[in-house]
Write a protein that holds these residues in place. Structure first.
Motif, PDB file in Angstrom:
ATOM      1  N   CYS A 177       0.834  -1.199   0.000  1.00  0.00           N
ATOM      2  CA  CYS A 177       0.000   0.000   0.000  1.00  0.00           C
ATOM      3  C   CYS A 177       0.876   1.259   0.000  1.00  0.00           C
ATOM      4  N   GLN A 178       0.245   2.415  -0.228  1.00  0.00           N
ATOM      5  CA  GLN A 178       0.993   3.667  -0.316  1.00  0.00           C
ATOM      6  C   GLN A 178       1.646   4.030   1.015  1.00  0.00           C
ATOM      7  N   ASN A 179       0.964   3.756   2.131  1.00  0.00           N
ATOM      8  CA  ASN A 179       1.539   4.085   3.440  1.00  0.00           C
ATOM      9  C   ASN A 179       2.822   3.305   3.699  1.00  0.00           C
ATOM     10  N   CYS A 180       2.841   2.031   3.327  1.00  0.00           N
ATOM     11  CA  CYS A 180       4.032   1.207   3.565  1.00  0.00           C
ATOM     12  C   CYS A 180       5.149   1.523   2.571  1.00  0.00           C
ATOM     13  N   GLY A 182       5.677   4.559   1.441  1.00  0.00           N
ATOM     14  CA  GLY A 182       6.220   5.818   1.939  1.00  0.00           C
ATOM     15  C   GLY A 182       6.776   6.688   0.830  1.00  0.00           C
TER      16      GLY A 182
END
Length: 248
Positions: A177-180, A182
Motif C-alpha cells: 500500500c501507499q503508506n508502507c 512511503g
C-alpha cells in the motif's frame, strides 16, 4: 486395478521399435507415465488421442507395483486443432505442458489445476484474449500450489488495496500500500501495477507479456528445483521472430 481418467498428454518418447512412453496429466492422479504397446503401428486404435497436447479419456491398468501403467483404452475429447496452426499459441501450450511435467507430482488429485489447464488450452484454441492465457494460468497454478500472491491486501500492514497497489513485491508475496511504500519509488510502473489489479478480473491486461515474465520467475522459484524450461525460451524466440518479420 483398472482406472478411468481424463488426461492431457504432455509428452511422449520412444520405448522400443513399436512402443511409446506417454506422460500425461490426469485430473485425479496428477502426472503419470504410461506404456503404449504397438503405438507406432498403423493399426494402433489410439491414434491422435495420445498426441502431445491432446485431451482424452483413458482406461489404464495400475498394478500398484510400478510407476509405469498400461493404457487399455483411449478416446479423444479435444485435439485443439487451431492452436496447433499458430506458432505462438502452440509454444504457449508447450510451456504449460513442460511446467506441469517438471514441477507437478504424481499421486494426489490435481482437479483444480487440471480445470485451469483445460480452460487455458480451450482459450488458446478458440477463445478471446489468448495473449493473456499463460500469465493467468501461472497465477492460478501458484494459488493452487499454495504460493498465492496477495493482490488486494498489503503484505506488510494488511490494509485493503484500493484500485491498484503502490508497488508489488514478488519476493514478499504481493501488493504494497501507499503508506508502507512511503517516500520510496516503486519498483514497477503504473501500467504493471494496474495489470496486477486486473488479474483477478476479466479486464484486459495492457502488457501481459511483462507480467508473464515476472510470474514465470516467481513460479519457478517456488515450485521446486529451479531448472531451465526450454519451451519458454522457444516461446521468446517465436515472438522475436514474429516481431522482426512484422517490423521488416
Amino acid at each position: 486395478m483398472l482406472k478411468r481418467a481424463k488426461v492431457i498428454i504432455l509428452h511422449r518418447m520412444p520405448y522400443s521399435d513399436s512402443s511409446l512412453i506417454v506422460k500425461g496429466f490426469c485430473s485425479d492422479f496428477g502426472v503419470q507415465s504410461f506404456l503404449v504397446k504397438s503405438a507406432k503401428s498403423k493399426n494402433c486404435p489410439f491414434k491422435s488421442s495420445l498426441d502431445p497436447l491432446a485431451e482424452s479419456e483413458i482406461v489404464f491398468h495400475d498394478s500398484g507395483k510400478s510407476d509405469l501403467h498400461f493404457i487399455r483404452e483411449a478416446s479423444l475429447i479435444d485435439w485443439f486443432p487451431h492452436l496447433r496452426k499458430d506458432l505462438e499459441k502452440n509454444a504457449m501450450a508447450e510451456v504449460i505442458a513442460e511446467i506441469l511435467l517438471r514441477y507437478l507430482s504424481a499421486g494426489p488429485s490435481q482437479e483444480l489445476v487440471f480445470r485451469y489447464t483445460e480452460k487455458a488450452l480451450q482459450i488458446l484454441d478458440r477463445g478471446e484474449k489468448p495473449q493473456e492465457t499463460l500469465v493467468r494460468w501461472m497465477w492460478h497454478v501458484a494459488d493452487c500450489e499454495g504460493y498465492a500472491l496477495s493482490l488486494h491486501e498489503c503484505v506488510r500492514c494488511g490494509a485493503e488495496i484500493q484500485n491498484f497497489p503502490a508497488d508489488f513485491l514478488f519476493e514478499n508475496g504481493g501488493a504494497l500500500c501507499q503508506n508502507c511504500l512511503g517516500v520510496l519509488q516503486p519498483e514497477h510502473s503504473p501500467e504493471f501495477l494496474a495489470d496486477i489489479a486486473r488479474l483477478s478480473t476479466r479486464e484486459q491486461l495492457h502488457n501481459p507479456r511483462f507480467l508473464e515474465c515476472e510470474f514465470f520467475k516467481y513460479l519457478k522459484n517456488h515450485l521446486g528445483e529451479n531448472r531451465e524450461v526450454k519451451s519458454y525460451h522457444w516461446l521468446q524466440e517465436v515472438r522475436n521472430y514474429a516481431f522482426c518479420k512484422t517490423d521488416s
